[in-house]
Design an enzyme around this catalytic site. Sequence first.
Site, mmCIF file in Angstrom:
data_model
loop_
_atom_site.group_PDB
_atom_site.id
_atom_site.type_symbol
_atom_site.label_atom_id
_atom_site.label_comp_id
_atom_site.label_asym_id
_atom_site.label_seq_id
_atom_site.Cartn_x
_atom_site.Cartn_y
_atom_site.Cartn_z
ATOM 1 N N ASP A 49 7.626 5.332 -3.669
ATOM 2 C CA ASP A 49 7.352 5.340 -2.231
ATOM 3 C C ASP A 49 7.986 5.234 -0.942
ATOM 4 O O ASP A 49 8.033 6.621 -0.086
ATOM 5 C CB ASP A 49 6.846 4.128 -1.332
ATOM 6 N N GLY A 69 0.745 -1.285 0.081
ATOM 7 C CA GLY A 69 0.054 0.327 -0.198
ATOM 8 C C GLY A 69 0.724 1.428 -0.233
ATOM 9 O O GLY A 69 1.758 1.015 0.833
#
Length: 307
Positions: free
Chosen positions: A242, A39
């Site tokens: 990320d 995620g």
Amino acid sequence: MSQIVVVGSCSMDLVVTSNKRPNAGETVLGESFKTVPGGKGANQAVASARLGADVYMVGRVGDDAYGQDIVNNLQAQGVRTTYMKSVTEMESGTAHIILAEGDNSIVVVKGANNEVTPDYVKEALSTIDDIGMVLIQQEIPEETVEAVCAICSENEIPVILNPAPARKVTQQILDQAAYITPNEHEAALMFDRLTIEEALRQYPNKLLITEGKNGVRYFDGSKEILVPGYPVKAVDTTGAGDTFNGALAVALTEGKPLYDALAFANFAASISVTKFGAQGACRQEKNWRERNEKKRHLKQSHRQGTR
Ligand code: RIB
């Protein structure tokens, strides 16, 4: 030190490796299957925490086994989980990843990440003290991204918007975010009426376009600058963006100038691709940082004759 707050998605990544990416209607045999935490939001929070920042994750998981594992993992990585409430009526977010032919393809099912609503986030942002930076991405509802930018701009808290996965965003979001970090494809979609050069000029020192291993490009008010990436042997590029964003938040919160912060983020991202999994190799970043800081300190002392 002020806090970094990551508002975003927390998912479980279901990863298959295969020599061949299947075409539509085709079945191929894979080599392995693994379940690892992912995620975009969680990956960014973990990267920042591993680099020594005090980090809150504001997100949601389902009331299921994946949800428990996701929260346990965040806690094990030193991320604060006060605002990681579970929802009963939805399953945890999942990402279905194929690693094949040197790249990944991902299908995300948002599940409980859809419940990261403006109200849920407002409550969290109004109770966390001393927020130095907010990081946000786009695996949560668009109105939440809007609300976060509005609240932060009102309270003079800088926001890094990582506009992934790509979607068009409002002018309000573009104006209120302090930094916007799309990759080239995301930038082309967001600024479809402009060339990349025009978009960079329109948002000096704010629009930071990542170009994978080439590095990151921005306009400093007078010229375009490419902060080069670091060549490494990539094993799995999932989550590199990320790690870049998590590291950028840490460096900027510490007061590093933009160029240096980007160089730091590039280095962290380059290390992150050397191991399997979206959060797999970040652990090494801390060692890298300690090593480099020691080296820099020695050099400085040497220059000043204090060694
Ligand atoms: O950016 C990588 C992440 O995107 C993966 O961890 C996966 O969860 C997808 O959301």
